[in-house]
Scaffold this active site. Structure first.
Site, PDB file in Angstrom:
ATOM      1  N   GLU A  67      -4.677  -7.963  -0.399  1.00  0.00           N
ATOM      2  CA  GLU A  67      -5.550  -8.118   0.637  1.00  0.00           C
ATOM      3  C   GLU A  67      -6.734  -7.703   0.182  1.00  0.00           C
ATOM      4  O   GLU A  67      -6.973  -6.825  -0.761  1.00  0.00           O
ATOM      5  CB  GLU A  67      -5.257  -7.257   1.686  1.00  0.00           C
ATOM      6  CG  GLU A  67      -3.763  -7.406   2.409  1.00  0.00           C
ATOM      7  CD  GLU A  67      -3.283  -6.331   3.426  1.00  0.00           C
ATOM      8  OE1 GLU A  67      -4.206  -5.619   3.783  1.00  0.00           O
ATOM      9  OE2 GLU A  67      -2.166  -6.230   3.768  1.00  0.00           O
ATOM     10  N   GLU A 120       0.726  -1.325   0.074  1.00  0.00           N
ATOM     11  CA  GLU A 120      -0.019  -0.046   0.011  1.00  0.00           C
ATOM     12  C   GLU A 120       0.798   1.255  -0.025  1.00  0.00           C
ATOM     13  O   GLU A 120       0.538   2.354   0.494  1.00  0.00           O
ATOM     14  CB  GLU A 120      -0.963  -0.081   1.249  1.00  0.00           C
ATOM     15  CG  GLU A 120      -1.914  -1.240   1.088  1.00  0.00           C
ATOM     16  CD  GLU A 120      -2.738  -1.245   2.524  1.00  0.00           C
ATOM     17  OE1 GLU A 120      -2.744  -0.866   3.259  1.00  0.00           O
ATOM     18  OE2 GLU A 120      -3.455  -2.561   2.531  1.00  0.00           O
TER      19      GLU A 120
END
Length: 380
Positions: free
Chosen positions: A319, A219
């Protein structure tokens, strides 16, 4: 003359394939010294590309089997991809605020009736549990993916969660970033010492012949972790390449397939995630391109733009919070695996949809894997 021209073009094609790391059925690992197990795993991923999606599940070290069991209870299936996190040791008075990522020293989120208490095992023992479990799961035919919520290097593995979740107003300065990513500086040396501990864990897996889908600094295009929000040539790209070089060329970790895992781009004020391309370190340093999708943000562009950036490389869902709907799942077929994040699998939305997704004809669970001779293939 025609034969000479044909031979010339064949030679040129072979040269170009060698330069780009391509082969007939996909790409070879970016690490030319990858162990055979890692090469075979990548070959397997390319063999199912666009046809099937591997199911997955993230598990925290403090309750290492819990969420696999939740998936089984909801779907009757065992996921293929097994994930965990080398994590950190949470300090401070606000430890419980960071329980969502599973700090090594705290009880796991999602256990009803259990307080956010400290565990008796040390972080070293918890990481050893991850290693031992990964070896066992691999022997069963599971595919291992690992990541690392890491403290700012000067704090080693023990920090207040605020040291990791910096947000946009407390990110490292460009001067700190340059020192971190410049070989030979004091901060760079501290960072390498921090990485040495994780390298030892990964080496133990290499010695056991376990290939790892390694997805560090996930991320990075967001604004929440200390490694976030540094676009461009002198930003995140330098950090990724520095780790790749240190793990690959110094530590000789040849069991890793490098998973570059961005957040799905978004424009939420104060919770932004920038364009994939601004943070991509280059195809020569990435085996798999992944996206994390939360808040049910299942835009088609998240799938399609990652495909375009990878130019044929594997893409995956590193994820997810809520699982996609069946309609979205069928409309985005190139995801090679998906992995719900721990306790999110217990959300009411996921409880409703999990059976449909894990049992979808497009999904591959462990009961469909033939791991004879430690080679991944589909059962006939």
């Amino acid at each position: 003359m025609k034969q000479s021209k044909s031979l010339f073009f064949v030679v040129i094609l072979l040269v170009l394939m060698g330069c780009t790391g391509m082969k007939k059925n996909g790409y070879v690992p970016v690490n030319k010294n990858a162990i055979p197990e890692a090469v075979q795993l990548l070959d397997f991923l390319y063999s199912i590309q666009g046809k099937y999606t591997l199911t997955g599940m993230h598990n925290f070290a403090s309750d290492i089997n819990r969420y696999d069991q939740v998936v089984d209870s909801l779907t009757g299936k065992t996921p293929v991809v097994w994930g965990s996190d080398f994590s950190f040791n949470a300090l401070g008075n606000n430890q419980c605020e960071f329980r969502h990522c599973g700090p090594l020293n705290l009880t796991v989120p999602g256990n009803k009736g259990i307080s956010c208490g400290e565990l008796s095992l040390s972080p070293i023992q918890q990481r050893q549990l991850i290693i031992d479990t990964a070896i066992k799961r691999h022997s069963e035919g599971r595919i291992i993916t690992l990541m690392w919520h890491c403290c700012w290097p000067t704090n080693g593995d023990d920090c207040n969660g605020d040291d990791i979740w910096r947000w946009a107003d407390n990110l490292p300065s460009q001067q700190e970033w340059d020192e971190l990513t410049t070989d030979g500086t004091a901060l760079n040396g501290i960072w390498k010492k921090q990485m040495d501990g994780i390298a030892m864990c990964l080496r133990e897996l290499q010695n056991a012949g376990v290939p790892v889908l390694w997805r560090p600094f996930h991320e990075m295009n967001g604004v929440w972790f200390w490694w976030c929000n540094k676009p461009g040539e002198n930003g995140f790209k330098k950090l990724w390449i520095a780790m790749y070089d240190y793990f690959t060329n110094y530590h000789k970790l040849n069991n890793l397939l490098w998973v570059w895992d961005a957040n799905a781009p978004r424009n939420n004020p104060g919770d932004e995630a920038g364009p994939y391309a601004d943070y991509y370190p280059g195809s020569e340093y990435v085996d798999v391109l992944a996206a994390d999708v939360y808040h049910s943000d299942w835009k088609q562009s998240h799938h399609d733009e990652l495909l375009e950036l990878g130019k044929g490389k594997i893409i995956s869902l590193g994820e997810v919070g809520n699982l996609p709907s069946v309609e979205v799942y069928e409309r985005q077929p190139k995801w090679s695996w998906f992995m719900p994040w721990g306790y999110f699998i217990q959300n009411k939305e996921n409880i409703k949809i999990a059976k449909d997704i894990y049992n979808h004809p497009h999904s591959i669970n462990l009961d469909m894997i033939d791991f004879t001779d430690r080679i991944y293939k589909l059962k006939k």
